[in-house]
Scaffold this motif. Structure first.
Motif, PDB file in Angstrom:
ATOM      1  N   ALA A 159       0.810  -1.224   0.000  1.00 30.58           N
ATOM      2  CA  ALA A 159       0.000   0.000   0.000  1.00 30.58           C
ATOM      3  C   ALA A 159       0.843   1.273   0.000  1.00 30.58           C
ATOM      4  CB  ALA A 159      -0.973  -0.020   1.176  1.00 30.58           C
ATOM      5  N   PRO A 160       1.916   1.380   0.800  1.00 31.85           N
ATOM      6  CA  PRO A 160       2.707   2.619   0.747  1.00 31.85           C
ATOM      7  C   PRO A 160       3.340   2.856  -0.629  1.00 31.85           C
ATOM      8  CG  PRO A 160       3.232   1.399   2.738  1.00 31.85           C
ATOM      9  CD  PRO A 160       2.379   0.510   1.896  1.00 31.85           C
ATOM     10  N   LEU A 161       3.756   1.793  -1.291  1.00 32.17           N
ATOM     11  CA  LEU A 161       4.338   1.944  -2.627  1.00 32.17           C
ATOM     12  C   LEU A 161       3.271   2.382  -3.629  1.00 32.17           C
ATOM     13  CD1 LEU A 161       6.775   1.680  -4.485  1.00 32.17           C
ATOM     14  CD2 LEU A 161       6.182  -0.731  -4.788  1.00 32.17           C
ATOM     15  N   THR A 162       2.067   1.851  -3.497  1.00 23.97           N
ATOM     16  CA  THR A 162       0.968   2.262  -4.362  1.00 23.97           C
ATOM     17  C   THR A 162       0.667   3.740  -4.190  1.00 23.97           C
ATOM     18  OG1 THR A 162      -0.017   0.071  -4.294  1.00 23.97           O
ATOM     19  CG2 THR A 162      -1.463   1.863  -4.921  1.00 23.97           C
ATOM     20  N   LYS A 163       0.621   4.207  -2.931  1.00 22.55           N
ATOM     21  CA  LYS A 163       0.366   5.627  -2.676  1.00 22.55           C
ATOM     22  C   LYS A 163       1.455   6.506  -3.271  1.00 22.55           C
ATOM     23  CE  LYS A 163      -2.586   6.787   1.143  1.00 22.55           C
ATOM     24  NZ  LYS A 163      -3.639   7.043   0.232  1.00 22.55           N
ATOM     25  N   LEU A 164       2.704   6.095  -3.125  1.00 13.18           N
ATOM     26  CA  LEU A 164       3.819   6.862  -3.663  1.00 13.18           C
ATOM     27  C   LEU A 164       3.760   6.932  -5.189  1.00 13.18           C
ATOM     28  CD1 LEU A 164       6.486   8.333  -3.006  1.00 13.18           C
ATOM     29  CD2 LEU A 164       7.626   6.138  -3.365  1.00 13.18           C
ATOM     30  N   LEU A 165       3.491   5.813  -5.827  1.00 13.01           N
ATOM     31  CA  LEU A 165       3.375   5.797  -7.289  1.00 13.01           C
ATOM     32  C   LEU A 165       2.198   6.645  -7.762  1.00 13.01           C
ATOM     33  CD1 LEU A 165       4.133   2.043  -8.039  1.00 13.01           C
ATOM     34  CD2 LEU A 165       5.608   3.995  -8.479  1.00 13.01           C
ATOM     35  N   ASN A 166       1.083   6.584  -7.045  1.00  9.20           N
ATOM     36  CA  ASN A 166      -0.090   7.366  -7.433  1.00  9.20           C
ATOM     37  C   ASN A 166       0.149   8.866  -7.281  1.00  9.20           C
ATOM     38  OD1 ASN A 166      -1.499   5.104  -8.118  1.00  9.20           O
ATOM     39  ND2 ASN A 166      -2.706   5.028  -6.246  1.00  9.20           N
ATOM     40  N   ILE A 167       0.873   9.269  -6.243  1.00 11.22           N
ATOM     41  CA  ILE A 167       1.186  10.692  -6.076  1.00 11.22           C
ATOM     42  C   ILE A 167       2.080  11.168  -7.222  1.00 11.22           C
ATOM     43  CG2 ILE A 167       2.479  12.338  -4.660  1.00 11.22           C
ATOM     44  CD1 ILE A 167       1.369  10.886  -2.209  1.00 11.22           C
ATOM     45  N   GLY A 168       3.038  10.347  -7.604  1.00 10.78           N
ATOM     46  CA  GLY A 168       3.901  10.702  -8.729  1.00 10.78           C
ATOM     47  C   GLY A 168       3.140  10.818 -10.033  1.00 10.78           C
ATOM     48  N   ARG A 169       2.179   9.914 -10.257  1.00  8.46           N
ATOM     49  CA  ARG A 169       1.387   9.981 -11.490  1.00  8.46           C
ATOM     50  C   ARG A 169       0.389  11.118 -11.451  1.00  8.46           C
ATOM     51  NH1 ARG A 169      -1.868   5.856 -12.842  1.00  8.46           N
ATOM     52  NH2 ARG A 169      -2.147   5.174 -10.721  1.00  8.46           N
ATOM     53  N   LYS A 170      -0.104  11.438 -10.250  1.00  8.96           N
ATOM     54  CA  LYS A 170      -1.095  12.499 -10.100  1.00  8.96           C
ATOM     55  C   LYS A 170      -0.531  13.864 -10.480  1.00  8.96           C
ATOM     56  CE  LYS A 170      -3.543  14.803  -6.335  1.00  8.96           C
ATOM     57  NZ  LYS A 170      -3.886  14.738  -4.911  1.00  8.96           N
ATOM     58  N   ALA A 182     -14.217  24.802 -15.661  1.00  8.10           N
ATOM     59  CA  ALA A 182     -14.807  23.465 -15.661  1.00  8.10           C
ATOM     60  C   ALA A 182     -13.770  22.415 -16.057  1.00  8.10           C
ATOM     61  CB  ALA A 182     -16.008  23.406 -16.606  1.00  8.10           C
ATOM     62  N   LEU A 183     -12.923  22.746 -17.020  1.00  4.19           N
ATOM     63  CA  LEU A 183     -11.861  21.817 -17.399  1.00  4.19           C
ATOM     64  C   LEU A 183     -10.877  21.631 -16.253  1.00  4.19           C
ATOM     65  CD1 LEU A 183     -10.407  20.019 -19.423  1.00  4.19           C
ATOM     66  CD2 LEU A 183      -9.287  22.061 -20.321  1.00  4.19           C
ATOM     67  N   LEU A 184     -10.539  22.711 -15.551  1.00  2.47           N
ATOM     68  CA  LEU A 184      -9.642  22.598 -14.402  1.00  2.47           C
ATOM     69  C   LEU A 184     -10.257  21.745 -13.305  1.00  2.47           C
ATOM     70  CD1 LEU A 184      -8.119  26.173 -14.100  1.00  2.47           C
ATOM     71  CD2 LEU A 184      -7.206  24.170 -15.245  1.00  2.47           C
ATOM     72  N   GLU A 185     -11.564  21.884 -13.084  1.00  2.50           N
ATOM     73  CA  GLU A 185     -12.238  21.036 -12.098  1.00  2.50           C
ATOM     74  C   GLU A 185     -12.203  19.576 -12.525  1.00  2.50           C
ATOM     75  OE1 GLU A 185     -16.534  20.442  -9.881  1.00  2.50           O
ATOM     76  OE2 GLU A 185     -16.251  22.138 -11.220  1.00  2.50           O
ATOM     77  N   GLY A 186     -12.372  19.335 -13.812  1.00  2.00           N
ATOM     78  CA  GLY A 186     -12.276  17.967 -14.313  1.00  2.00           C
ATOM     79  C   GLY A 186     -10.886  17.377 -14.110  1.00  2.00           C
ATOM     80  N   ILE A 187      -9.857  18.199 -14.302  1.00  2.00           N
ATOM     81  CA  ILE A 187      -8.487  17.729 -14.083  1.00  2.00           C
ATOM     82  C   ILE A 187      -8.260  17.411 -12.612  1.00  2.00           C
ATOM     83  CG2 ILE A 187      -6.078  18.473 -14.105  1.00  2.00           C
ATOM     84  CD1 ILE A 187      -6.733  19.939 -16.740  1.00  2.00           C
ATOM     85  N   VAL A 188      -8.772  18.263 -11.715  1.00  2.11           N
ATOM     86  CA  VAL A 188      -8.616  18.020 -10.283  1.00  2.11           C
ATOM     87  C   VAL A 188      -9.350  16.740  -9.874  1.00  2.11           C
ATOM     88  CG1 VAL A 188      -9.215  18.921  -7.992  1.00  2.11           C
ATOM     89  CG2 VAL A 188      -8.172  20.416  -9.687  1.00  2.11           C
ATOM     90  N   ALA A 223      -5.037   9.476  -7.416  1.00  2.00           N
ATOM     91  CA  ALA A 223      -4.451   9.344  -6.086  1.00  2.00           C
ATOM     92  C   ALA A 223      -5.039   8.165  -5.324  1.00  2.00           C
ATOM     93  CB  ALA A 223      -4.651  10.628  -5.293  1.00  2.00           C
ATOM     94  N   ASN A 224      -6.308   7.855  -5.555  1.00  2.00           N
ATOM     95  CA  ASN A 224      -6.981   6.767  -4.842  1.00  2.00           C
ATOM     96  C   ASN A 224      -7.059   5.487  -5.648  1.00  2.00           C
ATOM     97  OD1 ASN A 224      -7.496   8.523  -2.694  1.00  2.00           O
ATOM     98  ND2 ASN A 224      -9.312   9.304  -3.719  1.00  2.00           N
ATOM     99  N   GLU A 225      -6.346   5.433  -6.750  1.00  2.00           N
ATOM    100  CA  GLU A 225      -6.461   4.311  -7.674  1.00  2.00           C
ATOM    101  C   GLU A 225      -5.729   3.073  -7.166  1.00  2.00           C
ATOM    102  OE1 GLU A 225      -6.663   4.863 -12.244  1.00  2.00           O
ATOM    103  OE2 GLU A 225      -4.573   4.792 -11.634  1.00  2.00           O
ATOM    104  N   ASP A 226      -6.353   1.946  -7.358  1.00  2.00           N
ATOM    105  CA  ASP A 226      -5.710   0.672  -7.081  1.00  2.00           C
ATOM    106  C   ASP A 226      -5.051   0.217  -8.368  1.00  2.00           C
ATOM    107  OD1 ASP A 226      -4.905  -1.769  -6.121  1.00  2.00           O
ATOM    108  OD2 ASP A 226      -6.914  -2.647  -6.108  1.00  2.00           O
ATOM    109  N   MET A 227      -3.752   0.000  -8.324  1.00  2.00           N
ATOM    110  CA  MET A 227      -3.010  -0.319  -9.547  1.00  2.00           C
ATOM    111  C   MET A 227      -3.483  -1.632 -10.179  1.00  2.00           C
ATOM    112  SD  MET A 227      -0.629   2.071  -9.973  1.00  2.00           S
ATOM    113  CE  MET A 227       0.882   1.489 -10.653  1.00  2.00           C
TER     114      MET A 227
END
Length: 166
Positions: A11-22, A137-143, A150-154
């Motif tokens: 789980a910590p590695l997943t969070k780290l990878l997701n933050i990098g991709r985010k 609206a596009l910026l909200e979609g990006i956020v 960030a919450n994605e399960d790989m």
């Protein structure tokens, strides 16, 4: 076989990878009609500085891009090009459908040559409604897409439903 392929990522590695991709989304801009002006305002204007969100709007090739923003009227003649673009993108890849025409055909839905939504061709992660939608609206979609990343399960990447900005 690596950790990602076996589905045994800690789980910590997943969070780290997701933050990098985010915070490192390279955007491929596929502007087809009037929504492309609003997309250009969101990505090019200092008022809506998207680089503070970690979005790199410089012209990327499909082989470099993580995110494609399809904005405007998609005709049936454009479908093979959009499909080829999507297939050239490396995984994981994300799609934002911007504007009523890209979402469902818009005011031209009854035309013989207009595709009734980009989701008939490629999977869409975020829908941004409007005709044309504002840059905010596009910026909200990006956020919202970044929150999903960030919450994605790989291991279970494609089980989620698309996000509708509203």
């Amino acid at each position: 076989m690596g950790l990602v392929e076996s589905g045994k990522i800690p789980a910590p590695l997943t969070k780290l990878l997701n933050i990098g991709r985010k915070y490192s989304l390279w955007v491929y801009q596929w502007g087809l009609a009037c929504c492309a002006i609003e997309m250009g305002a969101a990505f090019g204007s200092p008022r809506y500085d998207v680089m503070r969100l970690g979005v790199i709007p410089f012209p990327a090739s499909p082989r470099q891009a993580d995110l494609v923003v399809v904005s405007g009227t998609v005709t049936d003649k454009m479908v093979p090009s959009i499909l080829r673009l999507y297939e050239q993108m490396p995984d994981p890849k994300y799609v934002i459908s911007m504007g009523s025409c890209a979402n469902c055909g818009g005011p031209y839905w009854d035309s013989y040559s207009v595709t009734k939504g980009i989701d008939q061709i490629i999977p869409v992660d975020v829908y941004v409604p409007g005709c044309p939608p504002r840059p905010e609206a596009l910026l909200e979609g990006i956020v919202l897409l970044q929150e999903r990343i960030a919450n994605e399960d790989m291991t279970a990447r494609w089980t989620g439903d698309p996000i509708v900005v509203g």
